[in-house]
Write an enzyme that holds these catalytic residues in place. Structure first.
Site, mmCIF file in Angstrom:
data_model
loop_
_atom_site.group_PDB
_atom_site.id
_atom_site.type_symbol
_atom_site.label_atom_id
_atom_site.label_comp_id
_atom_site.label_asym_id
_atom_site.label_seq_id
_atom_site.Cartn_x
_atom_site.Cartn_y
_atom_site.Cartn_z
ATOM 1 N N LYS A 83 0.701 -1.247 0.161
ATOM 2 C CA LYS A 83 0.036 -0.048 0.030
ATOM 3 C C LYS A 83 0.883 1.345 0.087
ATOM 4 O O LYS A 83 1.874 1.252 0.791
ATOM 5 C CB LYS A 83 -0.958 0.080 1.264
ATOM 6 C CG LYS A 83 -2.394 0.474 1.025
ATOM 7 C CD LYS A 83 -2.968 0.194 2.268
ATOM 8 C CE LYS A 83 -4.512 0.812 2.282
ATOM 9 N NZ LYS A 83 -5.105 0.804 3.572
ATOM 10 N N VAL A 84 0.489 2.043 -0.981
ATOM 11 C CA VAL A 84 1.715 3.229 -1.295
ATOM 12 C C VAL A 84 0.796 4.428 -1.241
ATOM 13 O O VAL A 84 -0.332 4.452 -2.020
ATOM 14 C CB VAL A 84 2.380 2.915 -3.024
ATOM 15 C CG1 VAL A 84 3.196 4.090 -3.033
ATOM 16 C CG2 VAL A 84 3.095 1.758 -2.725
#
Ligand code: E4P
Length: 214
Positions: A83-84
């Site tokens: 998750k960025v």
């Protein structure tokens, strides 16, 4: 639309997993902090029984740091999804992960253009935050509709995760708006199951059954 659970509490994930409808899990640093546990340990426990994507968020602000964190997290299990955050540095990291076949979830999406860019950088998933937009007087669901329409028009395969879900109506609306997935807190998943007419119906059937001396 598929269901993910938005939590880092393993007991909650286990309970929902038993329902057979759980397609994945999302965590974030706040949820990990709330669990009071060590990040990697929680992830290892989740992937021991969840087969679908499990989102684990990076903390670095620079692409290089995100890449280092993400590559380490991705080694935990093949279904770990990195998750960025939706930033320029985040997109650089997404592009890197896409080239290496590592799945990504671009988080903190608040506009259709952000969702389009994230998809073009190679995001596997994007997470538009409905509730946080509603909180500031915007229409979170309109964003889901726009992203779904853009992805359909341009034949984009990135999946839309309706995130920051606050109540059952969000879930119905996200499904109608074209979200592929809703990541739903445990409390809201339980609210969805319950209906006063279901409870009343069960009681009436039971009472009638007893009256008939069955
Ligand atoms: C999504 O992946 C996020 O973890 C989450 O949905 C954020 O929700 P919140 O706005 O309730 O913190």
């Amino acid at each position: 639309m598929k269901f993910f659970i938005d939590t880092a509490i393993v007991d909650e994930i286990r309970e929902v997993h038993e329902l057979g409808l759980l397609a994945g899990v999302t965590t974030n640093p706040s949820l990990i902090a709330k669990s009071g546990r060590v990040f990697e340990e929680v992830l290892k426990e989740i992937v021991s029984f969840v087969e679908g994507p499990v989102s684990a968020e990076v903390i670095s602000r620079e692409a290089q740091g995100m890449i280092e964190e993400g590559e380490k997290l991705a080694q935990i299990a093949p279904n770990i999804t990195i998750k960025v955050p939706m930033t320029l540095e985040g997109l650089k990291a997404v592009h890197h992960f896409a080239k290496k076949g590592i799945k990504t979830n671009v988080t903190l999406i608040f506009s259709a253009n952000q969702a389009l860019m994230a998809a073009r950088s190679g995001a596997t998933f994007v997470s538009p935050f409905i509730g946080r937009l509603d909180d500031i007087g915007h229409d979170g669901m309109q964003l889901i509709q726009q992203v779904a329409e853009i992805y359909t028009i341009h034949d984009i395969k990135t999946e839309i995760i309706a995130a920051s879900v606050r109540h059952p109506v969000h879930v119905t609306q996200a499904a109608l708006a074209g979200a592929h997935i809703a990541t739903v807190p445990y409390k809201v998943l339980k609210q969805i199951v319950q209906h006063p007419l279901t409870d009343q119906g069960i009681e009436k059937f039971e009472a009638d059954w007893k009256k008939a001396n069955q």
